[in-house]
Design a protein around this motif. Structure first.
Motif, PDB file in Angstrom:
ATOM      1  N   GLU A  88       6.469  20.734 -69.247  1.00  0.00           N
ATOM      2  CA  GLU A  88       5.558  21.998 -68.687  1.00  0.00           C
ATOM      3  C   GLU A  88       5.408  21.836 -67.123  1.00  0.00           C
ATOM      4  OE1 GLU A  88       1.898  23.076 -70.735  1.00  0.00           O
ATOM      5  OE2 GLU A  88       2.460  21.625 -72.402  1.00  0.00           O
ATOM      6  N   PHE A  89       5.306  22.849 -66.830  1.00  0.00           N
ATOM      7  CA  PHE A  89       5.236  23.126 -65.268  1.00  0.00           C
ATOM      8  C   PHE A  89       4.371  24.297 -64.812  1.00  0.00           C
ATOM      9  CE2 PHE A  89       8.731  25.462 -66.557  1.00  0.00           C
ATOM     10  CZ  PHE A  89       9.055  26.532 -66.062  1.00  0.00           C
ATOM     11  N   SER A  90       3.899  24.458 -63.503  1.00  0.00           N
ATOM     12  CA  SER A  90       3.213  25.660 -63.297  1.00  0.00           C
ATOM     13  C   SER A  90       3.965  26.885 -62.921  1.00  0.00           C
ATOM     14  CB  SER A  90       2.243  25.324 -61.885  1.00  0.00           C
ATOM     15  OG  SER A  90       1.759  26.569 -61.326  1.00  0.00           O
ATOM     16  N   GLN A  91       3.791  27.726 -63.803  1.00  0.00           N
ATOM     17  CA  GLN A  91       4.516  29.118 -63.612  1.00  0.00           C
ATOM     18  C   GLN A  91       4.260  29.835 -62.528  1.00  0.00           C
ATOM     19  OE1 GLN A  91       4.329  31.733 -67.065  1.00  0.00           O
ATOM     20  NE2 GLN A  91       3.385  29.943 -68.225  1.00  0.00           N
ATOM     21  N   GLU A  92       2.796  29.479 -61.981  1.00  0.00           N
ATOM     22  CA  GLU A  92       2.298  30.324 -60.933  1.00  0.00           C
ATOM     23  C   GLU A  92       3.071  29.609 -59.587  1.00  0.00           C
ATOM     24  OE1 GLU A  92       0.319  28.972 -63.345  1.00  0.00           O
ATOM     25  OE2 GLU A  92      -0.388  30.680 -64.148  1.00  0.00           O
ATOM     26  N   ASP A  93       3.136  28.255 -59.503  1.00  0.00           N
ATOM     27  CA  ASP A  93       3.978  27.794 -58.443  1.00  0.00           C
ATOM     28  C   ASP A  93       5.468  28.251 -58.429  1.00  0.00           C
ATOM     29  OD1 ASP A  93       1.425  26.352 -57.599  1.00  0.00           O
ATOM     30  OD2 ASP A  93       1.964  24.318 -58.539  1.00  0.00           O
ATOM     31  N   ALA A  94       5.781  28.295 -59.540  1.00  0.00           N
ATOM     32  CA  ALA A  94       7.316  28.812 -59.492  1.00  0.00           C
ATOM     33  C   ALA A  94       7.538  30.291 -59.054  1.00  0.00           C
ATOM     34  CB  ALA A  94       7.800  28.614 -61.075  1.00  0.00           C
ATOM     35  N   ILE A  95       6.772  30.986 -59.587  1.00  0.00           N
ATOM     36  CA  ILE A  95       6.659  32.509 -59.065  1.00  0.00           C
ATOM     37  C   ILE A  95       6.561  32.404 -57.497  1.00  0.00           C
ATOM     38  CG2 ILE A  95       5.483  34.635 -59.155  1.00  0.00           C
ATOM     39  CD1 ILE A  95       5.152  33.810 -62.487  1.00  0.00           C
ATOM     40  N   ALA A  96       5.579  31.681 -56.870  1.00  0.00           N
ATOM     41  CA  ALA A  96       4.840  31.819 -55.629  1.00  0.00           C
ATOM     42  C   ALA A  96       6.036  31.391 -54.802  1.00  0.00           C
ATOM     43  CB  ALA A  96       3.761  30.925 -55.333  1.00  0.00           C
ATOM     44  N   TYR A  97       6.664  30.311 -54.985  1.00  0.00           N
ATOM     45  CA  TYR A  97       7.961  29.887 -54.381  1.00  0.00           C
ATOM     46  C   TYR A  97       8.947  30.984 -54.207  1.00  0.00           C
ATOM     47  CZ  TYR A  97      12.034  27.135 -52.678  1.00  0.00           C
ATOM     48  OH  TYR A  97      13.096  26.763 -52.134  1.00  0.00           O
ATOM     49  N   ALA A  98       9.406  31.501 -55.508  1.00  0.00           N
ATOM     50  CA  ALA A  98      10.445  32.941 -55.317  1.00  0.00           C
ATOM     51  C   ALA A  98       9.970  34.015 -54.613  1.00  0.00           C
ATOM     52  CB  ALA A  98      10.764  33.114 -56.824  1.00  0.00           C
ATOM     53  N   LYS A  99       8.908  34.132 -54.676  1.00  0.00           N
ATOM     54  CA  LYS A  99       8.271  35.417 -53.826  1.00  0.00           C
ATOM     55  C   LYS A  99       8.339  35.189 -52.686  1.00  0.00           C
ATOM     56  CE  LYS A  99       4.414  37.592 -55.224  1.00  0.00           C
ATOM     57  NZ  LYS A  99       3.214  37.708 -55.974  1.00  0.00           N
ATOM     58  N   GLU A 100       8.114  33.997 -52.082  1.00  0.00           N
ATOM     59  CA  GLU A 100       8.018  33.458 -50.711  1.00  0.00           C
ATOM     60  C   GLU A 100       9.363  33.279 -50.138  1.00  0.00           C
ATOM     61  OE1 GLU A 100       7.699  29.048 -48.478  1.00  0.00           O
ATOM     62  OE2 GLU A 100       6.349  29.392 -50.067  1.00  0.00           O
ATOM     63  N   ILE A 101      10.349  32.689 -50.670  1.00  0.00           N
ATOM     64  CA  ILE A 101      11.659  32.506 -50.185  1.00  0.00           C
ATOM     65  C   ILE A 101      12.495  33.783 -50.133  1.00  0.00           C
ATOM     66  CG2 ILE A 101      12.992  32.058 -52.285  1.00  0.00           C
ATOM     67  CD1 ILE A 101      13.019  29.593 -49.371  1.00  0.00           C
ATOM     68  N   PHE A 102      12.218  34.709 -51.122  1.00  0.00           N
ATOM     69  CA  PHE A 102      13.041  35.935 -51.165  1.00  0.00           C
ATOM     70  C   PHE A 102      12.364  37.307 -50.761  1.00  0.00           C
ATOM     71  CE2 PHE A 102      15.230  33.318 -54.564  1.00  0.00           C
ATOM     72  CZ  PHE A 102      16.570  33.382 -54.218  1.00  0.00           C
ATOM     73  N   GLN A 103      11.077  36.814 -50.110  1.00  0.00           N
ATOM     74  CA  GLN A 103      10.271  37.741 -49.406  1.00  0.00           C
ATOM     75  C   GLN A 103      10.222  39.233 -50.145  1.00  0.00           C
ATOM     76  OE1 GLN A 103      12.101  38.367 -45.424  1.00  0.00           O
ATOM     77  NE2 GLN A 103      12.299  36.076 -45.459  1.00  0.00           N
ATOM     78  N   THR A 104       9.429  38.932 -51.476  1.00  0.00           N
ATOM     79  CA  THR A 104       9.291  40.164 -52.163  1.00  0.00           C
ATOM     80  C   THR A 104       8.124  39.754 -53.174  1.00  0.00           C
ATOM     81  OG1 THR A 104      10.310  41.871 -53.538  1.00  0.00           O
ATOM     82  CG2 THR A 104      10.804  39.580 -54.122  1.00  0.00           C
ATOM     83  N   ASP A 105       7.159  40.849 -53.198  1.00  0.00           N
ATOM     84  CA  ASP A 105       6.257  40.841 -54.242  1.00  0.00           C
ATOM     85  C   ASP A 105       6.391  41.360 -55.572  1.00  0.00           C
ATOM     86  OD1 ASP A 105       4.369  39.335 -52.849  1.00  0.00           O
ATOM     87  OD2 ASP A 105       3.627  40.984 -51.749  1.00  0.00           O
ATOM     88  N   ASP A 106       7.933  42.118 -55.564  1.00  0.00           N
ATOM     89  CA  ASP A 106       8.165  42.870 -56.623  1.00  0.00           C
ATOM     90  C   ASP A 106       8.988  41.977 -57.821  1.00  0.00           C
ATOM     91  OD1 ASP A 106       9.106  44.952 -58.659  1.00  0.00           O
ATOM     92  OD2 ASP A 106      10.076  45.897 -57.148  1.00  0.00           O
ATOM     93  N   VAL A 107       8.225  41.392 -58.725  1.00  0.00           N
ATOM     94  CA  VAL A 107       8.592  40.363 -59.739  1.00  0.00           C
ATOM     95  C   VAL A 107       8.243  40.614 -61.172  1.00  0.00           C
ATOM     96  CG1 VAL A 107       8.385  37.948 -60.151  1.00  0.00           C
ATOM     97  CG2 VAL A 107       8.150  38.580 -57.806  1.00  0.00           C
ATOM     98  N   GLU A 108       9.266  40.447 -61.974  1.00  0.00           N
ATOM     99  CA  GLU A 108       9.119  40.570 -63.408  1.00  0.00           C
ATOM    100  C   GLU A 108       9.243  39.244 -64.061  1.00  0.00           C
ATOM    101  OE1 GLU A 108      11.980  42.691 -66.563  1.00  0.00           O
ATOM    102  OE2 GLU A 108      11.263  43.912 -64.911  1.00  0.00           O
ATOM    103  N   SER A 109       8.264  38.598 -64.844  1.00  0.00           N
ATOM    104  CA  SER A 109       8.230  37.595 -65.230  1.00  0.00           C
ATOM    105  C   SER A 109       8.321  37.502 -66.831  1.00  0.00           C
ATOM    106  CB  SER A 109       7.492  36.330 -64.760  1.00  0.00           C
ATOM    107  OG  SER A 109       6.013  36.745 -65.026  1.00  0.00           O
ATOM    108  N   HIS A 110       8.861  36.473 -67.400  1.00  0.00           N
ATOM    109  CA  HIS A 110       8.710  36.327 -68.793  1.00  0.00           C
ATOM    110  C   HIS A 110       8.644  34.730 -69.297  1.00  0.00           C
ATOM    111  CE1 HIS A 110      10.161  40.655 -69.340  1.00  0.00           C
ATOM    112  NE2 HIS A 110      11.228  40.249 -68.397  1.00  0.00           N
ATOM    113  N   PHE A 111       7.809  34.414 -70.287  1.00  0.00           N
ATOM    114  CA  PHE A 111       7.637  33.067 -70.587  1.00  0.00           C
ATOM    115  C   PHE A 111       7.864  32.876 -71.683  1.00  0.00           C
ATOM    116  CE2 PHE A 111       5.182  29.259 -71.029  1.00  0.00           C
ATOM    117  CZ  PHE A 111       5.842  28.354 -70.435  1.00  0.00           C
ATOM    118  N   VAL A 112       8.648  31.736 -72.324  1.00  0.00           N
ATOM    119  CA  VAL A 112       8.995  31.813 -73.798  1.00  0.00           C
ATOM    120  C   VAL A 112       8.772  30.430 -73.932  1.00  0.00           C
ATOM    121  CG1 VAL A 112      10.723  32.002 -75.645  1.00  0.00           C
ATOM    122  CG2 VAL A 112      10.722  33.771 -73.759  1.00  0.00           C
ATOM    123  N   VAL A 113       8.208  29.895 -75.271  1.00  0.00           N
ATOM    124  CA  VAL A 113       7.994  28.910 -75.723  1.00  0.00           C
ATOM    125  C   VAL A 113       9.188  28.565 -76.696  1.00  0.00           C
ATOM    126  CG1 VAL A 113       6.697  26.989 -76.918  1.00  0.00           C
ATOM    127  CG2 VAL A 113       5.747  28.336 -75.309  1.00  0.00           C
TER     128      VAL A 113
END
Length: 144
Positions: A88-113
């Motif tokens: 398990e890992f922090s989805q929030e941290d993963a999304i925040a890093y992606a938004k920071e590095i790619f300089q966008t807030d336009d994100v669609e996310s899906h999480f599957v177990v």
């Protein structure tokens, strides 16, 4: 159990998506950012297809728990990122890093177990772990 976070980021500057060193850095840094152990070098490919609009960069890094991949399409201002892990890992941290590095807030996310019936335990059995470590040490000694 296996968890799979799928991110699609949109409205990204073309220069960012064409920046090979930056994309390589993303795959290099992501495992640490989400608390994973990187076990392979980064593999990044400049993709040319029969449709030049689909050209871009695709890559992955293998982590001890599974993999992290990305596909960047400069023509569309889009990058897709998958983080697949049995840890398990922090989805929030993963999304925040992606938004920071790619300089966008336009994100669609899906999480599957996934793999809910997997026999792999969250914590290894201590006796089995010690036996596997001993076998690894023995093999390393024999190779020398």
């Amino acid at each position: 159990m296996l968890v799979h976070l799928m991110l699609e980021l949109y409205n990204i500057d073309r220069g960012i998506l064409e920046n090979e060193p930056l994309l390589r850095r993303v795959l290099t840094e992501y495992p640490d950012r989400v608390g994973m152990e990187k076990v392979s070098p980064v593999h990044l490919y400049d993709i040319e297809t029969s449709n030049p609009l689909d050209a871009g960069m695709s890559g992955f890094v293998v982590i001890a728990q599974s993999h992290i991949s990305l596909h960047a399409w400069p023509e569309y201002g889009e990058v897709d990122i998958d983080i697949c892990s049995c840890k398990e890992f922090s989805q929030e941290d993963a999304i925040a890093y992606a938004k920071e590095i790619f300089q966008t807030d336009d994100v669609e996310s899906h999480f599957v177990v996934r793999a809910t019936r997997s026999l792999r335990p969250d914590e290894p059995d201590p006796a089995r772990l010690e036996a596997a470590l001993a076998a690894r040490r023995k093999k390393a000694t024999e190779v020398r």
